[in-house]
Scaffold this motif. Structure first.
Motif, PDB file in Angstrom:
ATOM      1  N   LEU A 107       0.830  -1.205   0.000  1.00 23.83           N
ATOM      2  CA  LEU A 107       0.000   0.000   0.000  1.00 23.83           C
ATOM      3  C   LEU A 107       0.866   1.257   0.000  1.00 23.83           C
ATOM      4  O   LEU A 107       0.570   2.247  -0.691  1.00 23.83           O
ATOM      5  N   ALA A 108       1.957   1.224   0.774  1.00 24.75           N
ATOM      6  CA  ALA A 108       2.862   2.380   0.826  1.00 24.75           C
ATOM      7  C   ALA A 108       3.453   2.649  -0.557  1.00 24.75           C
ATOM      8  O   ALA A 108       3.610   3.808  -0.966  1.00 24.75           O
ATOM      9  N   ALA A 109       3.758   1.583  -1.288  1.00 23.83           N
ATOM     10  CA  ALA A 109       4.314   1.751  -2.634  1.00 23.83           C
ATOM     11  C   ALA A 109       3.307   2.433  -3.551  1.00 23.83           C
ATOM     12  O   ALA A 109       3.675   3.292  -4.375  1.00 23.83           O
ATOM     13  N   ALA A 110       2.043   2.069  -3.422  1.00 17.93           N
ATOM     14  CA  ALA A 110       1.013   2.704  -4.249  1.00 17.93           C
ATOM     15  C   ALA A 110       0.923   4.191  -3.926  1.00 17.93           C
ATOM     16  O   ALA A 110       0.824   5.037  -4.827  1.00 17.93           O
ATOM     17  N   VAL A 111       0.958   4.507  -2.639  1.00 19.00           N
ATOM     18  CA  VAL A 111       0.917   5.910  -2.217  1.00 19.00           C
ATOM     19  C   VAL A 111       2.131   6.647  -2.780  1.00 19.00           C
ATOM     20  O   VAL A 111       2.010   7.763  -3.318  1.00 19.00           O
ATOM     21  N   ALA A 112       3.301   6.020  -2.679  1.00 24.72           N
ATOM     22  CA  ALA A 112       4.524   6.637  -3.188  1.00 24.72           C
ATOM     23  C   ALA A 112       4.402   6.914  -4.681  1.00 24.72           C
ATOM     24  O   ALA A 112       4.796   7.980  -5.161  1.00 24.72           O
ATOM     25  N   PHE A 113       3.842   5.976  -5.413  1.00 27.84           N
ATOM     26  CA  PHE A 113       3.690   6.147  -6.864  1.00 27.84           C
ATOM     27  C   PHE A 113       2.834   7.371  -7.174  1.00 27.84           C
ATOM     28  O   PHE A 113       3.231   8.252  -7.939  1.00 27.84           O
ATOM     29  N   VAL A 114       1.678   7.438  -6.545  1.00 28.51           N
ATOM     30  CA  VAL A 114       0.755   8.551  -6.808  1.00 28.51           C
ATOM     31  C   VAL A 114       1.411   9.893  -6.477  1.00 28.51           C
ATOM     32  O   VAL A 114       1.360  10.840  -7.262  1.00 28.51           O
ATOM     33  N   LEU A 115       2.053   9.965  -5.307  1.00 25.99           N
ATOM     34  CA  LEU A 115       2.659  11.225  -4.877  1.00 25.99           C
ATOM     35  C   LEU A 115       3.841  11.616  -5.764  1.00 25.99           C
ATOM     36  O   LEU A 115       4.070  12.797  -6.031  1.00 25.99           O
ATOM     37  N   THR A 116       4.587  10.619  -6.203  1.00 21.60           N
ATOM     38  CA  THR A 116       5.748  10.912  -7.036  1.00 21.60           C
ATOM     39  C   THR A 116       5.320  11.412  -8.412  1.00 21.60           C
ATOM     40  O   THR A 116       5.917  12.348  -8.960  1.00 21.60           O
ATOM     41  N   VAL A 117       4.284  10.818  -8.956  1.00 13.84           N
ATOM     42  CA  VAL A 117       3.761  11.299 -10.236  1.00 13.84           C
ATOM     43  C   VAL A 117       3.286  12.745 -10.073  1.00 13.84           C
ATOM     44  O   VAL A 117       3.537  13.603 -10.910  1.00 13.84           O
ATOM     45  N   GLN A 118       2.611  12.991  -8.941  1.00 15.76           N
ATOM     46  CA  GLN A 118       2.081  14.317  -8.660  1.00 15.76           C
ATOM     47  C   GLN A 118       3.184  15.377  -8.616  1.00 15.76           C
ATOM     48  O   GLN A 118       3.060  16.437  -9.230  1.00 15.76           O
ATOM     49  N   SER A 119       4.264  15.091  -7.904  1.00 18.29           N
ATOM     50  CA  SER A 119       5.257  16.136  -7.661  1.00 18.29           C
ATOM     51  C   SER A 119       6.506  15.999  -8.531  1.00 18.29           C
ATOM     52  O   SER A 119       7.170  16.991  -8.815  1.00 18.29           O
ATOM     53  N   GLY A 120       6.831  14.785  -8.913  1.00 14.96           N
ATOM     54  CA  GLY A 120       8.026  14.572  -9.716  1.00 14.96           C
ATOM     55  C   GLY A 120       9.328  14.843  -8.977  1.00 14.96           C
ATOM     56  O   GLY A 120      10.402  14.768  -9.558  1.00 14.96           O
ATOM     57  N   ALA A 121       9.257  15.160  -7.687  1.00 19.14           N
ATOM     58  CA  ALA A 121      10.465  15.491  -6.925  1.00 19.14           C
ATOM     59  C   ALA A 121      10.404  14.835  -5.561  1.00 19.14           C
ATOM     60  O   ALA A 121       9.371  14.861  -4.886  1.00 19.14           O
ATOM     61  N   VAL A 122      11.524  14.238  -5.151  1.00 19.72           N
ATOM     62  CA  VAL A 122      11.546  13.507  -3.885  1.00 19.72           C
ATOM     63  C   VAL A 122      12.731  13.942  -3.025  1.00 19.72           C
ATOM     64  O   VAL A 122      13.863  13.982  -3.507  1.00 19.72           O
ATOM     65  N   GLY A 123      12.448  14.295  -1.771  1.00 20.13           N
ATOM     66  CA  GLY A 123      13.496  14.641  -0.818  1.00 20.13           C
ATOM     67  C   GLY A 123      13.407  13.744   0.397  1.00 20.13           C
ATOM     68  O   GLY A 123      12.526  12.890   0.480  1.00 20.13           O
ATOM     69  N   PRO A 124      14.316  13.927   1.356  1.00 21.72           N
ATOM     70  CA  PRO A 124      14.391  13.035   2.523  1.00 21.72           C
ATOM     71  C   PRO A 124      13.108  12.978   3.363  1.00 21.72           C
ATOM     72  O   PRO A 124      12.867  11.975   4.033  1.00 21.72           O
ATOM     73  N   THR A 125      12.305  14.039   3.362  1.00 22.29           N
ATOM     74  CA  THR A 125      11.091  14.028   4.187  1.00 22.29           C
ATOM     75  C   THR A 125       9.831  13.890   3.333  1.00 22.29           C
ATOM     76  O   THR A 125       8.731  14.232   3.763  1.00 22.29           O
ATOM     77  N   PHE A 126      10.017  13.322   2.159  1.00 24.64           N
ATOM     78  CA  PHE A 126       8.927  13.211   1.183  1.00 24.64           C
ATOM     79  C   PHE A 126       7.640  12.620   1.762  1.00 24.64           C
ATOM     80  O   PHE A 126       6.547  13.108   1.522  1.00 24.64           O
ATOM     81  N   GLY A 127       7.762  11.554   2.542  1.00 27.41           N
ATOM     82  CA  GLY A 127       6.571  10.831   2.992  1.00 27.41           C
ATOM     83  C   GLY A 127       5.967  11.330   4.291  1.00 27.41           C
ATOM     84  O   GLY A 127       4.954  10.804   4.752  1.00 27.41           O
ATOM     85  N   VAL A 128       6.592  12.353   4.882  1.00 23.57           N
ATOM     86  CA  VAL A 128       6.191  12.727   6.244  1.00 23.57           C
ATOM     87  C   VAL A 128       4.779  13.325   6.303  1.00 23.57           C
ATOM     88  O   VAL A 128       3.951  12.911   7.101  1.00 23.57           O
ATOM     89  N   GLN A 129       4.521  14.291   5.393  1.00 23.33           N
ATOM     90  CA  GLN A 129       3.243  14.982   5.518  1.00 23.33           C
ATOM     91  C   GLN A 129       2.050  14.038   5.358  1.00 23.33           C
ATOM     92  O   GLN A 129       1.108  14.067   6.157  1.00 23.33           O
ATOM     93  N   ILE A 130       2.113  13.197   4.340  1.00 22.36           N
ATOM     94  CA  ILE A 130       0.961  12.305   4.128  1.00 22.36           C
ATOM     95  C   ILE A 130       0.831  11.320   5.291  1.00 22.36           C
ATOM     96  O   ILE A 130      -0.272  10.938   5.676  1.00 22.36           O
ATOM     97  N   THR A 131       1.945  10.953   5.886  1.00 22.17           N
ATOM     98  CA  THR A 131       1.877  10.000   6.990  1.00 22.17           C
ATOM     99  C   THR A 131       1.226  10.624   8.223  1.00 22.17           C
ATOM    100  O   THR A 131       0.419   9.980   8.905  1.00 22.17           O
ATOM    101  N   ILE A 132       1.559  11.896   8.480  1.00 21.95           N
ATOM    102  CA  ILE A 132       0.890  12.578   9.595  1.00 21.95           C
ATOM    103  C   ILE A 132      -0.616  12.634   9.348  1.00 21.95           C
ATOM    104  O   ILE A 132      -1.422  12.267  10.216  1.00 21.95           O
ATOM    105  N   LEU A 133      -0.986  13.043   8.140  1.00 21.64           N
ATOM    106  CA  LEU A 133      -2.416  13.126   7.835  1.00 21.64           C
ATOM    107  C   LEU A 133      -3.081  11.741   7.877  1.00 21.64           C
ATOM    108  O   LEU A 133      -4.222  11.607   8.292  1.00 21.64           O
ATOM    109  N   ALA A 134      -2.334  10.733   7.444  1.00 18.82           N
ATOM    110  CA  ALA A 134      -2.884   9.372   7.460  1.00 18.82           C
ATOM    111  C   ALA A 134      -3.112   8.897   8.890  1.00 18.82           C
ATOM    112  O   ALA A 134      -4.132   8.274   9.196  1.00 18.82           O
TER     113      ALA A 134
END
Ligand SMILES: Nc1ncnc2c1ncn2[C@@H]1O[C@H](COP(=O)(O)OP(=O)(O)OP(=O)(O)O)[C@@H](O)[C@H]1O
Ligand SMILES: [Mg+2]
Lengths: 295, 260
Positions: free
Chosen positions: A198-225
């Protein structure tokens, strides 16, 4: 006007689907071992980095590889860290996952620097198509489709297979599940593996959306999740899913429909909502009855 | 009836030896030696010895907090324990519950704990996860449904929607699906109507007659003493009395059991 309404509804559905998946990935593990894994963020980040770095090899390599990375990281966390803290209480586990999260962020920083890495991941999906006068982002449609397929697959797995049934039982009542003979280590590993997918699916969607990934990429969605999972009732698989969806859906609509100066604070409204829920429905909006401590 | 020291089982032929010599029936019983359970350093079970042979029902009674549930959970490996738990000559101490179940011991827990959101059929299916063979599944299912015909009619119903008595039958059926040699039950009559209690104990009688070793924890002393081949009285984590069925009528004995 209706065109805009439909457009914003589709976007909200897509945002809800993404956050629903993210919350579900947390709830799935929580149900079994009472771990609200904050380091889920770094699983998403790792999977996203993988997409960025391997995209030029072709999607048919990048996508499976990013999924593999997520599942492997999820399992590694379980075996290297959480399996060693089985008797710890949920608060200790949460704090340990915070620690792990920060540690991994520093590791990413060392490995890939603080700057974002970019690649045109599935850039075709970033287009908007006009359909009967309604402009719709392809990515939104893709997100809703991906989420739908994953949920269908998960549902079939949980209801039709013996392993799935065992996982459902363990999520409902872990102690009894073990007394019945369900192997604890195996269902826990299974929950981490599914959570990784499931995390991989989320990563795919977010990466397509932004096209840019940094060290804290997954933090915001995880807090909201996490917030969504708590609102819906993290105790239940369906509760986290629905709660995550709700938070994603509502914040997306707020962002579209509130005047600019107010929509900047949309995340703050979410936290007001959480406080309200925690005060009045501590076991979650969607869970019937009062919360019962697990004995 | 014997008191205190006579509660030991030394005078009986050793079930362990039986198992080593490869004999059938008696080797499939349960023998517990010096079982101790403590919660955070506070002892709940202080060195219990007991034996349940195949085809025998043994009762365990005692006041609230005596350590009855802890004894059963200790045998299952669901709480930290020390001492020996012998099944077919193998010491199960140190095994986690899922492994204990695979050695032929099943628990019907206090408060039933059926998986409320799953169907009756799925609950039974889960009970079979620990089966030691792959062939006996449908036979076991048939056996359980014959024992508790009600479960057949409610196969698709959510377990949480069953009545208390029906849930108890399901919990026992679920435990039987693993084809245990040894069945442990924690207060199976708790909260049930008299007729529901009868149903449960009639089933236990059938299970005992089928050659299984049955260890049942109960609050209803007189009833349990009459039903079981032997009944131990547990007090503060120790066995203080051993009763036989004839003792069921003696009220003074019961009083002593609870307050002595
Ligand atoms: N999880 C636990 N943590 C700490 N103490 C416990 C725990 N479970 C039981 N105890 C304590 O151990 C002792 C024995 O409890 P146990 O549940 O075994 O008694 P019991 O004979 O089954 O009682 P009841 O008839 O009420 O079911 C009690 O003093 C109880 O307070
Ligand atoms: Mg008890």
């Amino acid at each position: 006007m209706t065109g805009q309404l439909i457009q914003s509804l589709v976007d909200a559905l897509s945002a809800g689907a993404t956050l629903g998946l993210a919350a579900l990935s947390i709830g799935l593990v929580f149900g079994v071992i009472r771990l609200a894994n904050f380091a889920q963020a770094e699983i998403i980040t790792a999977s996203a980095y993988c997409l960025i770095f391997t995209w030029q090899l072709g999607w048919f390599i990048a996508v499976p590889l990013s999924m593999l990375v997520a599942v492997a990281m999820s399992l590694l966390m379980e075996f290297a860290v959480f399996s060693r803290m089985r008797s710890a209480n949920p608060a200790t586990l949460l704090i340990a996952s915070f620690g792990l999260s920060f540690l991994l962020q520093r590791v990413y920083e060392l490995m890939f620097s603080n700057n974002v890495r970019t690649a045109p991941v599935a850039s075709g999906l970033a287009q908007t198509v006009e359909f009967a006068g309604v402009r719709i982002q392809l990515l939104s449609v893709a997100t809703i489709t991906i989420a739908g397929l994953l949920l269908l697959g998960l549902h079939l797995f949980l209801s039709r297979t013996s392993m799935g049934l065992q996982l459902k039982a363990a999520a409902a009542d872990f102690r009894t599940a073990r007394l019945v003979g369900i192997p604890a280590g195996r269902v826990i590993a299974l929950s981490f593996a599914l959570s990784g997918i499931l995390a991989a699916a989320v990563a795919f969607v977010l990466t397509v959306q932004s096209g840019a990934v940094g060290p804290t990429f997954g933090v915001q969605i995880t807090i909201l999740a996490l917030v969504g999972a708590v609102i819906g009732g993290i105790d239940k698989i369906s509760g986290s899913l629905a709660g995550g969806f709700l938070v994603g859906f509502v914040t997306s609509l707020l962002a579209t429909w509130l005047p600019q100066e107010m929509s900047n604070f949309k995340d703050a409204y979410v936290f007001v909502l959480v406080i309200g829920v925690l005060l009045f429905r501590p076991s979650g909006l969607l869970i019937k009855g009062r919360g019962v401590a697990r004995t | 009836m014997s008191i205190d020291d006579n509660a030991s089982i030394d005078d009986d032929a050793s079930i362990v030896d039986d198992a080593r010599s490869g004999s059938g029936q008696r080797g499939r019983g349960l023998r517990v030696e010096g079982l101790e359970v403590a919660y955070g350093g506070v002892p709940a079970v202080r060195g219990i010895d007991l034996e349940v042979k195949a085809g025998e029902a043994v009762g365990l009674i005692g006041p609230n907090g005596a350590g009855k549930s802890s004894t059963l959970l200790g045998i299952m490996g669901a709480v930290a324990r020390s001492g020996r738990v012998l099944v077919k000559g193998e010491d199960l101490a140190g095994f986690p519950p899922e492994k204990v179940v695979r050695r032929g011991v099943a628990l019907v827990p206090e408060g039933r704990h059926v998986f409320a959101e799953l169907s009756v059929a799925d609950n039974l299916r889960l009970g079979a996860v620990a089966r030691r063979d792959r062939t006996g599944y449908s036979e076991a299912m048939e056996h359980v449904l014959t024992l508790f015909p009600m479960l057949r009619d409610f196969g698709h119903r959510q377990a949480g929607l069953l009545s208390g008595g029906q849930q108890q039958q399901l919990a026992i059926g679920r435990a039987l699906m693993s084809d245990p040699d040894i069945l442990l039950l924690d207060e199976p009559s708790l909260g049930l109507s008299p007729t529901a209690v009868d149903t449960v104990f009639e089933a236990l009688d059938v299970i005992r007659a089928a050659g299984k070793a049955v260890l049942v924890v109960e609050q209803r002393a007189e009833f349990t003493i009459a039903f079981c081949d032997r009944t131990f009285v547990l007090h503060d984590g120790e066995i203080t009395l051993t009763l036989s069925p004839e003792d069921a009528e003696k009220v003074d004995v019961l009083t002593k059991a609870y307050f002595g």
